[in-house]
Write a protein that holds these residues in place. Structure first.
Motif, PDB file in Angstrom:
ATOM      1  N   ARG A 165      33.943  35.346  48.950  1.00 42.82           N
ATOM      2  CA  ARG A 165      34.907  36.430  47.695  1.00 42.82           C
ATOM      3  C   ARG A 165      34.401  36.265  46.416  1.00 42.82           C
ATOM      4  O   ARG A 165      33.186  37.277  45.375  1.00 42.82           O
ATOM      5  CB  ARG A 165      36.039  36.146  46.843  1.00 42.82           C
ATOM      6  N   THR A 166      33.801  35.125  45.908  1.00 49.58           N
ATOM      7  CA  THR A 166      32.994  34.849  44.295  1.00 49.58           C
ATOM      8  C   THR A 166      31.518  35.323  44.605  1.00 49.58           C
ATOM      9  O   THR A 166      31.140  36.096  43.590  1.00 49.58           O
ATOM     10  CB  THR A 166      32.961  33.351  43.924  1.00 49.58           C
ATOM     11  N   ARG A 212      32.231  39.850  45.506  1.00 51.64           N
ATOM     12  CA  ARG A 212      32.983  40.338  44.607  1.00 51.64           C
ATOM     13  C   ARG A 212      31.890  40.229  43.101  1.00 51.64           C
ATOM     14  O   ARG A 212      32.546  40.646  42.068  1.00 51.64           O
ATOM     15  CB  ARG A 212      34.148  39.767  44.641  1.00 51.64           C
ATOM     16  N   ILE A 213      31.753  39.362  42.878  1.00 49.99           N
ATOM     17  CA  ILE A 213      30.649  38.876  41.520  1.00 49.99           C
ATOM     18  C   ILE A 213      29.389  38.376  41.486  1.00 49.99           C
ATOM     19  O   ILE A 213      29.080  39.659  40.858  1.00 49.99           O
ATOM     20  CB  ILE A 213      31.143  37.498  40.986  1.00 49.99           C
ATOM     21  N   ALA A 255      39.469  31.752  43.255  1.00 49.98           N
ATOM     22  CA  ALA A 255      38.063  32.623  44.018  1.00 49.98           C
ATOM     23  C   ALA A 255      37.523  31.610  45.505  1.00 49.98           C
ATOM     24  O   ALA A 255      36.587  30.673  44.711  1.00 49.98           O
ATOM     25  CB  ALA A 255      37.213  33.181  43.663  1.00 49.98           C
ATOM     26  N   ALA A 288      36.146  32.848  38.080  1.00 55.51           N
ATOM     27  CA  ALA A 288      36.804  33.024  39.910  1.00 55.51           C
ATOM     28  C   ALA A 288      36.367  31.877  40.149  1.00 55.51           C
ATOM     29  O   ALA A 288      37.498  31.587  40.539  1.00 55.51           O
ATOM     30  CB  ALA A 288      34.977  33.520  40.698  1.00 55.51           C
ATOM     31  N   TRP A 337      30.725  33.923  34.134  1.00 51.55           N
ATOM     32  CA  TRP A 337      31.593  34.954  35.287  1.00 51.55           C
ATOM     33  C   TRP A 337      31.542  33.712  36.802  1.00 51.55           C
ATOM     34  O   TRP A 337      33.240  34.040  37.001  1.00 51.55           O
ATOM     35  CB  TRP A 337      30.926  36.008  35.658  1.00 51.55           C
TER      36      TRP A 337
END
Length: 243
Positions: free
Chosen positions: A158-159, A162-163, A154, A149, A145
């Protein structure tokens, strides 16, 4: 439904064993009162016990909420900043080398005999489990993942949000489940050190007056409150993150 039946069955079995021990060994009530005496005291002193249980409940809920929020923020900081990991993580580990029970008199000295010394005690006792469980989950984000990203451009922020954070929420839920069990311990220890209200204070007062039946009644209510809090937190976590 089945879980409720199992809990009721276990509680009934515990009462029967309790009654059998008191009867067979002919234990005096100042050593171990029988369940019938404790239940009678629980009913006759229900207003007194409810008043003190409300105080302890507020302390536990405030400590749980603040400790969970602080643990969440700390785990995010440790994940986002290598400097924070280098500086704060050893401090967190070292803090566990100091028995948290020994801090209760200091917190009472600093914060007084009111509500906030008990809230602080509950916060301290749950802060490390929540932080540790959430941080470990954040650091175990599947590498694939993170690589996806990075390939998609990303940013680290944001990583993270969002992840990493969504993937780690089951770990945060595990920390909250532990916190729901530990938080009442912190509040009761704080009340034992210095308080004028709360179930811990009531237990000390009953013990000093040889009202062992009242002490056991308060202990039963404390156990029920802890089980109810754990069940509520578990239900919320299952609904939000484990489904």
């Amino acid at each position: 439904m089945r879980r409720s039946v199992r809990i009721a069955g276990v509680a009934l079995l515990a009462l029967l064993v309790w009654h059998a021990v008191v009867t067979l060994f002919e234990l005096p009530r100042f050593i171990l009162p029988g369940p019938q005496l404790v239940l009678a005291t629980l009913w006759t002193s229900r207003a007194l016990i409810a008043e003190h249980a409300l105080v302890t409940g507020v302390e536990v809920l405030l400590g749980l909420g603040l400790g969970a929020a602080l643990g969440f923020a700390s785990a995010i900081l440790l994940t986002a900043s290598p400097l924070a990991r280098a500086v704060l993580r050893p401090m967190l580990v070292f803090s566990q080398a100091v028995p948290v029970f020994a801090l209760a008199p200091i917190l009472t000295l600093w914060l007084g005999y009111g509500l906030w010394s008990k809230v602080a005690m509950a916060l301290l006792i749950i802060y490390f489990p929540v932080t540790s469980a959430f941080f470990d989950a954040l650091m175990r984000t599947p590498p694939g993942w993170l690589e996806l990203a990075r390939v998609m451009g990303a940013t680290p922020g944001r990583t993270l949000w969002r992840i990493r954070v969504p993937a780690a929420m089951p770990g945060f839920a595990s920390g909250l489940r532990l916190a729901a069990v530990y938080a009442p311990i912190g509040a009761i220890i704080g009340e034992w050190v210095g308080a004028s209200r709360g179930l811990g204070y009531l237990m000390l007062l009953a013990n000093g007056r040889a009202r062992i039946d009242l002490m056991f009644a308060a202990l039963i209510i404390l156990a029920i409150l802890t089980l109810a809090l754990h069940a509520a937190v578990d239900a919320v976590c299952r609904r939000l993150w484990d489904s």
